[in-house]
Design an enzyme around this catalytic site. Structure first.
Site, short mmCIF file in Angstrom:
data_model
loop_
_atom_site.label_atom_id
_atom_site.label_comp_id
_atom_site.label_asym_id
_atom_site.label_seq_id
_atom_site.Cartn_x
_atom_site.Cartn_y
_atom_site.Cartn_z
N HIS A 193 3.80 -1.89 11.32
CA HIS A 193 4.28 -0.53 11.08
C HIS A 193 5.03 0.05 12.28
O HIS A 193 4.74 1.17 12.71
CB HIS A 193 3.10 0.39 10.74
CG HIS A 193 2.37 0.03 9.49
ND1 HIS A 193 1.11 0.50 9.19
CD2 HIS A 193 2.74 -0.75 8.44
CE1 HIS A 193 0.72 0.03 8.02
NE2 HIS A 193 1.69 -0.74 7.54
N VAL A 199 0.85 -1.19 0.00
CA VAL A 199 0.00 0.00 0.00
C VAL A 199 0.89 1.25 0.00
O VAL A 199 1.83 1.36 0.79
CB VAL A 199 -0.94 0.01 1.22
CG1 VAL A 199 -1.77 1.29 1.25
CG2 VAL A 199 -1.85 -1.22 1.18
N HIS A 221 0.41 3.98 5.82
CA HIS A 221 1.34 2.86 5.71
C HIS A 221 2.72 3.48 5.49
O HIS A 221 2.94 4.19 4.50
CB HIS A 221 0.94 1.95 4.55
CG HIS A 221 -0.36 1.24 4.78
ND1 HIS A 221 -0.47 -0.12 4.82
CD2 HIS A 221 -1.61 1.73 5.01
CE1 HIS A 221 -1.73 -0.47 5.05
NE2 HIS A 221 -2.44 0.65 5.17
#
Length: 615
Positions: free
Chosen positions: A548, A133, A592
């Site tokens: 993340h 993404v 992201h």
């Protein structure tokens, strides 16, 4: 997170053919340290080949007078089918050779569960195993980076041109009209990283679009979420082009391995950074060497850099390396028998990550459950894979979700006190939607229900207030560090996840879904969304990481002693040591983060070339 492993019974001939190609092409990379040029001196040694290290190594080696060595702990990604095919990203973690295969500590906010914690361990780092993404983050996120660092060069207006430098927007492989899906005018078209929108339609796509029209006040359509204002519902942009994943290595390393001044060594684990002297003028310790081993049982060797060592090992491994090198807080280091070399208590602190929950809904028609159709039908799976291999067409060219949503909790639903909102400003979302055409779970090992057809809306907490840490388990670099993201340990985070899940159910209650979605499904069907207690219990039982991690070597102002790196990303109290990866982000982006790291790395490379010393 996504579907269980797909049928692969007839994959082997295809994979073996690509492995043969890998063996031939590998000559431009070093797979054994013994093959490195013995007499060669390197100006820069870069540790880690993710979106930070690959960019820096590539950009610095543009100067033919500069020698660069890039070290990667994992194998090469070259010719690997699962990495090249976007849809097969589902199979790259966990428990693979491309993953560090980490696990968190017990998380009280998640009912005491330990969470699998994937990180890329392959050339390209996590960009080679992630879900691709591409989100630039919000204007407010970058302006806050500028504010906390005291450097306007980290602001949105200053960084936005770097995104254009990075991006190469290419048309989708089916060549459909993308006028309403992406604003080409705000993107780059000549950069190294391929970016595109959906390559193939998913059955849920028209319903998502229709809902953003029907419920436009709550879920406005956003033509391009990478404008600096991501809020709304829109088409996902992904790091794939011409049907193939575009990673840090395929974009920044493989095209340039013919440069005689860029050497890449894979299967090379850096065990610590070496102090090699002190600076006469400042008295600061100089760290210009690294210690490397190719396995836990192999011999260790050292390599020195003439100018700098640049750590780009990521938000978990970079603080681990700093601590193993004696850079950190004295008491924990002494307890493990490690001599402190630099007093930096912030190393490994401020770990912040995004939390995700998969929420399943029942679909009326079996043909609309795309994941199930592929999972259950080995013939179809192999037909789709052959279509990809021959023509780079079809579902296999797609990422996991064709649509994405970035949303804030409405003011009349905000239960937190004034001043508790950790988001960077009005353009930054509190939570995210990802729409998947089938059953998916955020709990590892969850079986697909034997009956029924599904779609899944992932709800992601993207502006969390919880923070944790990365610490050492031992003095051995081959022992995993202790990872504690401290998920869901604040009231704010609980309230946002509760609001996000209710919002997901409200989204599919629009008339656009009539006859398509029939209600909550699987275990989610038992959750009474009107009950705070039941929704909170669902989150605690289902939540996981969306991979993340950030902040464990955070950037601060020149005078900020509570940060790890300065605005030039130099490690405080040292000379010759810099960090360029997600660990330097002082706040997690509501996005992201791969795109943010690419942009940070591009600017970092420029700062290194300029020799800038803001502090």
């Amino acid at each position: 997170m996504f579907p269980p492993k797909l049928a692969t019974a007839t994959l082997f001939p295809l994979t073996l053919g690509l492995i043969a190609h890998f063996t031939i092409a590998q000559a431009t990379l070093f797979i054994d340290s013994e093959h490195l040029p013995q007499a060669k001196q390197y100006d820069y040694i870069v540790v880690g080949a993710g979106p930070g290290g690959s960019v820096v190594a590539s950009r610095l080696s543009q100067d033919p007078n500069i020698n660069v060595l890039l070290l990667e702990a994992g194998p090469s990604d070259e010719g690997l089918l699962d990495i090249q095919v976007p849809y097969l990203a589902f199979d790259l973690e966990p428990n693979t050779v491309y993953d560090w295969n980490y696990t968190t500590t017990s998380q009280p906010g998640l009912g005491g569960r330990n969470i699998l914690y994937p990180r890329g361990r392959v050339l390209g780092g996590s960009t080679s195993i992630n879900l691709m993404v591409w989100t630039r983050s919000s204007r407010d996120d970058f302006d806050r980076y500028a504010m906390v660092s005291g450097d306007d060069g980290w602001s949105w207006n200053a960084i936005e041109p770097y995104y254009r430098k990075i991006e190469h927007v290419v048309p989708p492989v089916d060549h459909h009209n993308t006028t309403d899906e992406i604003d080409i005018g705000i993107h780059g078209t000549r950069g190294p990283v391929n970016i595109t929108t959906a390559n193939a339609p998913y059955p849920i796509d028209p319903h998502v679009n229709a809902t953003s029209q029907e419920l436009g006040n709550q879920y406005p359509y956003n033509r391009d979420m990478n404008s600096g204002n991501p809020l709304g519902i829109g088409w996902t942009q992904g790091t794939y082009g011409n049907g193939v994943r575009s990673s840090a290595s395929s974009s920044y390393i493989h095209p340039f391995t013919s440069r005689p001044n860029l050497d890449v060594l894979v299967n090379a684990t850096v065990t610590r950074v070496l102090r090699t002297g002190h600076d006469v003028e400042t008295g600061l310790p100089i760290f210009s060497g690294v210690e490397v081993a190719q396995s836990k049982t192999s011999s260790v060797f050292a390599i020195n850099a003439i100018k700098e060592v640049i750590l780009s090992a990521g938000a978990i491994n970079t603080p681990q390396l700093l601590l193993l090198s004696g850079i950190g807080s004295s008491s924990p280091l002494a307890a493990l028998g490690i001599n402190q070399t630099v007093d930096l208590p912030a190393v490994g602190q401020r770990l912040v990550d995004h939390l995700v929950v998969a929420n399943q809904f029942a679909m009326a028609a079996p043909e609309d459950d795309l994941f199930e159709a592929i999972r259950r039908n080995e013939t179809l799976f192999n037909e789709l894979l052959v279509e990809w291999e021959r023509n780079k067409q079809g579902v296999m060219t797609n990422g996991p979700a064709n649509h994405i949503g970035w949303l804030r909790v409405p003011e009349d639903e905000q239960g937190w006190k004034e001043g508790e909102d950790p988001s960077s400003g009005p353009t930054s979302p509190h939570y995210e939607f990802l729409f998947a055409p089938g059953f998916a779970s955020t709990v590892a090992g969850t079986p697909v229900p034997p009956t029924g057809y599904f779609m899944t809306i992932f709800t992601v907490l993207v502006s969390p207030s919880s923070s944790g840490s990365v610490t050492l388990a031992s003095s051995s670099p081959f022992d995993p560090p202790i990872i504690d993201p401290a998920f869901l340990n604040t009231t704010f985070d609980t309230q946002v996840m509760r609001a996000a899940i209710r919002s997901a159910a409200r989204f599919v209650s629009a008339h656009a879904w009539d006859g398509f979605v029939t209600g909550q499904a699987a275990s989610f069907a038992d959750v009474n969304l009107n009950s705070d207690e039941q929704v909170d219990a669902w989150v605690r039982s289902q939540a996981s990481t969306i991979w993340h991690p950030t902040g464990t070597a955070s950037m601060g102002r020149c005078e900020d002693k509570d940060s790890v790196v300065d605005p030039d990303l130099r490690v405080r109290g040292t000379k010759g040591l810099r960090v360029v990866d997600a660990s330097v982000l002082p706040f997690i982006p509501a996005a992201h983060p791969q795109a943010v790291v690419y942009a940070f790395a591009e600017r970092a490379a420029d700062l290194i070339k300029l020799g800038r010393h803001l502090c």
